[in-house]
Design a protein around this motif. Structure first.
Motif, mmCIF file in Angstrom:
data_model
loop_
_atom_site.group_PDB
_atom_site.id
_atom_site.type_symbol
_atom_site.label_atom_id
_atom_site.label_comp_id
_atom_site.label_asym_id
_atom_site.label_seq_id
_atom_site.Cartn_x
_atom_site.Cartn_y
_atom_site.Cartn_z
ATOM 1 N N LEU A 219 5.868 -4.633 -24.294
ATOM 2 C CA LEU A 219 5.199 -3.576 -23.322
ATOM 3 C C LEU A 219 5.470 -2.271 -24.037
ATOM 4 O O LEU A 219 6.464 -2.022 -24.492
ATOM 5 N N VAL A 220 4.363 -1.462 -23.600
ATOM 6 C CA VAL A 220 4.504 -0.024 -24.108
ATOM 7 C C VAL A 220 3.919 1.118 -23.162
ATOM 8 O O VAL A 220 3.015 0.652 -22.262
ATOM 9 N N GLU A 221 4.564 2.289 -23.057
ATOM 10 C CA GLU A 221 3.813 3.486 -22.204
ATOM 11 C C GLU A 221 4.507 4.557 -22.857
ATOM 12 O O GLU A 221 5.434 4.250 -23.634
ATOM 13 N N ASP A 222 4.368 5.600 -22.708
ATOM 14 C CA ASP A 222 4.902 7.061 -23.192
ATOM 15 C C ASP A 222 6.337 7.000 -22.954
ATOM 16 O O ASP A 222 6.960 6.689 -22.130
ATOM 17 N N MET A 223 6.890 7.558 -23.972
ATOM 18 C CA MET A 223 8.411 7.917 -23.844
ATOM 19 C C MET A 223 9.292 6.566 -24.021
ATOM 20 O O MET A 223 10.413 6.627 -23.807
ATOM 21 N N PHE A 224 8.648 5.331 -24.977
ATOM 22 C CA PHE A 224 9.405 4.368 -25.142
ATOM 23 C C PHE A 224 10.182 4.658 -26.124
ATOM 24 O O PHE A 224 10.193 5.639 -27.116
ATOM 25 N N ASN A 225 11.474 4.298 -26.440
ATOM 26 C CA ASN A 225 12.480 4.397 -27.167
ATOM 27 C C ASN A 225 12.065 3.921 -28.629
ATOM 28 O O ASN A 225 11.850 2.752 -28.651
ATOM 29 N N LYS B 193 -4.146 4.531 -20.808
ATOM 30 C CA LYS B 193 -4.729 4.878 -21.979
ATOM 31 C C LYS B 193 -4.669 3.854 -23.054
ATOM 32 O O LYS B 193 -3.942 2.830 -22.740
ATOM 33 N N SER B 194 -5.108 4.163 -24.363
ATOM 34 C CA SER B 194 -4.988 3.074 -25.495
ATOM 35 C C SER B 194 -4.003 3.229 -26.333
ATOM 36 O O SER B 194 -3.398 2.467 -27.143
ATOM 37 N N GLN B 195 -3.210 4.506 -26.449
ATOM 38 C CA GLN B 195 -2.444 4.843 -27.585
ATOM 39 C C GLN B 195 -1.294 5.790 -26.719
ATOM 40 O O GLN B 195 -1.409 6.526 -25.713
ATOM 41 N N PHE B 196 -0.181 5.199 -27.136
ATOM 42 C CA PHE B 196 1.250 5.790 -26.368
ATOM 43 C C PHE B 196 1.969 6.568 -27.260
ATOM 44 O O PHE B 196 2.064 6.016 -28.637
ATOM 45 N N THR B 197 3.049 7.546 -26.771
ATOM 46 C CA THR B 197 3.880 8.134 -27.690
ATOM 47 C C THR B 197 5.072 8.027 -27.550
ATOM 48 O O THR B 197 5.478 8.269 -26.143
ATOM 49 N N GLY B 198 5.997 7.543 -28.541
ATOM 50 C CA GLY B 198 7.467 7.309 -28.050
ATOM 51 C C GLY B 198 8.015 8.603 -28.045
ATOM 52 O O GLY B 198 7.739 9.950 -28.165
ATOM 53 N N LYS B 199 9.518 8.420 -28.086
ATOM 54 C CA LYS B 199 10.648 9.413 -28.046
ATOM 55 C C LYS B 199 11.824 9.076 -29.009
ATOM 56 O O LYS B 199 12.234 8.269 -28.456
ATOM 57 N N PRO B 200 11.876 9.816 -29.886
ATOM 58 C CA PRO B 200 10.901 11.026 -30.258
ATOM 59 C C PRO B 200 9.320 10.347 -30.811
ATOM 60 O O PRO B 200 9.371 9.139 -30.845
ATOM 61 N N ALA B 201 8.814 11.301 -31.238
ATOM 62 C CA ALA B 201 7.492 11.278 -31.336
ATOM 63 C C ALA B 201 6.845 10.206 -32.433
ATOM 64 O O ALA B 201 7.241 10.276 -33.579
ATOM 65 N N ILE C 168 10.781 -5.791 -23.459
ATOM 66 C CA ILE C 168 10.770 -4.337 -22.617
ATOM 67 C C ILE C 168 11.501 -3.228 -23.334
ATOM 68 O O ILE C 168 12.806 -3.322 -23.334
ATOM 69 N N PRO C 169 11.008 -2.416 -24.282
ATOM 70 C CA PRO C 169 11.834 -1.373 -24.564
ATOM 71 C C PRO C 169 12.396 -0.266 -23.697
ATOM 72 O O PRO C 169 11.675 -0.202 -22.783
ATOM 73 N N GLY C 170 13.329 0.528 -23.761
ATOM 74 C CA GLY C 170 13.780 1.622 -23.190
ATOM 75 C C GLY C 170 13.190 2.752 -23.429
ATOM 76 O O GLY C 170 12.000 2.785 -23.946
ATOM 77 N N GLY C 171 13.924 3.781 -23.116
ATOM 78 C CA GLY C 171 13.372 5.332 -23.129
ATOM 79 C C GLY C 171 12.904 5.467 -21.609
ATOM 80 O O GLY C 171 13.421 4.738 -20.888
ATOM 81 N N TYR C 172 12.160 6.420 -21.402
ATOM 82 C CA TYR C 172 11.557 6.724 -20.118
ATOM 83 C C TYR C 172 10.467 5.820 -19.965
ATOM 84 O O TYR C 172 9.775 5.844 -18.727
ATOM 85 N N ALA C 173 9.748 5.267 -20.784
ATOM 86 C CA ALA C 173 8.758 4.320 -20.784
ATOM 87 C C ALA C 173 8.990 3.354 -19.567
ATOM 88 O O ALA C 173 7.806 3.361 -18.839
ATOM 89 N N PRO C 174 9.743 2.833 -19.311
ATOM 90 C CA PRO C 174 9.924 1.961 -17.981
ATOM 91 C C PRO C 174 9.637 2.605 -16.624
ATOM 92 O O PRO C 174 9.039 2.095 -15.785
ATOM 93 N N ASP C 175 9.886 3.805 -16.555
ATOM 94 C CA ASP C 175 9.534 4.736 -15.419
ATOM 95 C C ASP C 175 8.041 4.917 -15.328
ATOM 96 O O ASP C 175 7.594 4.987 -14.083
ATOM 97 N N MET C 176 7.197 4.915 -16.338
ATOM 98 C CA MET C 176 5.978 4.941 -16.224
ATOM 99 C C MET C 176 5.214 3.593 -15.985
ATOM 100 O O MET C 176 4.511 3.511 -14.941
ATOM 101 N N MET C 177 5.779 2.454 -16.758
ATOM 102 C CA MET C 177 5.278 1.219 -16.539
ATOM 103 C C MET C 177 5.378 0.501 -15.265
ATOM 104 O O MET C 177 4.392 0.110 -14.754
#
Lengths: 173, 173, 173, 173, 173, 173
Positions: D11-17, D43-51, D73-82
């Motif tokens: 799974l992926v969303e912005d701010m994935f670790n 959207k179709s492309q997501f940006t990790g953390k760091p970028a 499921i990766p961490g970072g703040y992506a799960p808050d988005m997912m």
């Protein structure tokens, strides 16, 4: 090497326009001048717009107009920072008043406004600050480069190829 | 205006060294040359290092060496990008082989390596790529500027004040 | 834990490709190896491309090839930095010459060029540096992973899933 | 190739670790699995953390748990988005309830909280969200990797070398 | 000056939502309150989202709920950082339990979850954390501002114009 | 709701000071005013300093001073951009000349200079532009907030808690 033996100050503060700093910097060196980067004294390294860093050789309060044959002031928002430092403003005022070449481009006209030396002088600047330059007493014209005795002024980086020959010509006397 | 009537290509790709692009760009204009910014064709605007953007006037596969009196190649990591595009490499190879002035500074020597034109030529470059330049057959020397017939090479932005007079001299013939 | 008891150096400098550093890093740990991050000595922490930071465990001049069972060199522009440091180049040269596994991916082939150890070896690399690798005497092939005795090479991050099994296989002997 | 024939969603969303996304991504490929990157559909492309950027292969509402052998499921703040996207939460809930392997690391436990599937399950997570995980009914333990039937959980990127063998073991059955 | 003589803590950690920090900060000053910025103690300056910096006046373990008439907690991901520091969680728990006004907006509800003070309380929050807030025992409603005795909660920066009058009203008693 | 029924324009361009934009924005909404964000028309979304984005509701040439009860101008370098657009300058000039409340803080005084409405008026500003304000004919004083009939001016974000009560008082009449 038409500027052999000449010593020129380039003023610097954060947000200097990088084209307007670096082109005069290298160009004066190519012409044989000694170039001194003069900072406000607020810190020792400054960041341009867009970002490139430059170290000051010396702070404004450690030099005087008498040390130089001319002063070049780049634009960007750096002049809004420079004018907050009385030693920098005095350096410009003294240079103008003692007949040294003072060159300014883009927003650098603000420094001349604060130096109180524009009354009756013919100059140009970036159009955004035209009102300030006119309110300071100057005659403002829309030309790529304006030479009024010891004052050399231009509008934007696009004017650099005519700005620097004028700077060199006035410096070389 | 010692370059009146001369036409010079400056190559560009992402991560071009901004000093090594902009100083030659404005300097050639000041000398009266027509300057054409030639991109790889991958896109139309490129971003330097540090960040400044430049639009290409034309892509490499739409011009040929015969169109120009000379080619200037800035450094940074742009040459690592440029050498991936055969039309750019061919432009440089053709320029060298037809005796046009080709100037390169810093990492730009990589383009000459890929153009296969360094055998027996005396050049300099940023020291990091000396091994690649030597493996390509060149005689490498550690000097601020090296002129070997139509080739002009320098090492770093600090050499710009001697690099550009050499470029202008060779171009002016 | 097929690498229990093995000790592997991963080289690091600024602009390392983050995929090519972190995947081997965690993969070697998963396989049971002891992993040592070896920096150039220029500073203690390095920044990848895109940005992630990594602290070096030790500088290159404080270790020798004899301390390791293998060396992994990530790509990005880090190899252009690494080759400026003789101790890093020597570490790679000694590792290759003493038969230790040396793995390199993408632009990391530059380090082998500067180490002077590619004559007659069959390798791959990112296609942009093929000319430098060939000029250094290697036989260059376009394959996802190439094993030539103690040398393991790949082209891009996409090759990581076949690069690491090859690295582990050669290391495990 | 212990996962030959297995199909796994990441799974992926912005701010994935970025470590927690890319290490499992390449590791599952290395093990022979088919990997599908499933985005939220926002959207179709997501940006990790760091970028770093990643393109989703498909949006969550276009797949179902039945299509996969497991979900990572990766961490970072992506799960808050997912967790804001019901199709993503349902995918996780269905996967857990149908006995598919579901692996989560760091902040990814939030997705299991929202899926309502933690009652009585033994798991770990990044310590910052322990209260949320416990309030959702889980038994929380502080271990590098916890396997509770089809659930595999870890705490931070440092646990990746033990997390992935557990993921592979449970997937391989 | 309806808050003359009142003393209010605003909590801060990295990634605080800048609207949710600065609007309450200036608004409480305008209303005559003494405002104390309380950091986690991890460092002395924190960076918001998007980037603005704020210096903490004091660390959480150097103050106690008894020192203040109320506590305001901005959102962003700062609450995920704050809840890692027991002194910050205790400050909030003590403030709630001793009847002091505690205001929280957006993701700040996480702090109340970790403080264990939401059982039976009527609150709102950003919808993404609704599951955590409900699992912590709260009655969650979707309203711009919710006042439940000493608790004041809102959902997003758009609610600031009704959030702050509620904060001031409860503080003013 | 002391501003119920009042309509206020806030001007915006790139590099607006975020505190000086957002605090008045939310504060006027809290007081019950209708707030219209008026851009220069150059584009539809603008970026503050530090970075936050704001969409303009309308461009300056689509509104007139008669539409509003007052105009608020934030500082930063946005006023240097705003003054390049005659419709924005005219909006300010008309508002001042028709007795509408016009509030300006920090560098926003530049807009009043270009509007030609400072002759004989008592105002303050950020100290860096004092010379421009004085040259434009104003009486400059160093106070946190200055009310001269329909003009309200302050110096920096620190003055916001006294600036906004003055703005509201003059607007409420």
């Amino acid at each position: 090497m038409e500027l052999k033996g000449k010593k020129v100050a380039i003023l610097v503060e954060d947000m200097f326009n990088i084209y307007e700093f670096w082109y005069p910097y290298y160009r004066l060196l190519e012409a044989g001048a000694e170039v001194v980067v003069v900072g406000s004294g607020r810190k020792s390294q400054f960041t341009g717009k867009p970002a490139t860093d430059v170290k000051a050789d010396v702070a404004a309060d450690a030099v005087s107009a008498a040390d130089f044959d001319g002063v070049v002031i780049p634009g960007g928002y750096a002049p809004d920072m420079m004018r907050r430092y009385p030693a920098m403003v005095k350096l410009v005022a003294d240079a103008v008043n003692s007949g040294k070449m003072v060159a300014f481009i883009c927003h650098a006209g603000w420094m001349l406004c604060s130096a109180g030396v524009l009354k009756g002088r013919k100059v140009t600047s970036y159009f955004a600050i035209k009102d300030d330059v006119v309110n300071a007493g100057a005659q403002w014209v829309d030309e790529a480069v304006v030479i009024d005795k010891n004052l050399v002024s231009s509008r934007t980086p696009d004017d650099l190829p005519v700005f620097m020959p004028a700077v060199i010509k006035v410096l070389a006397g």
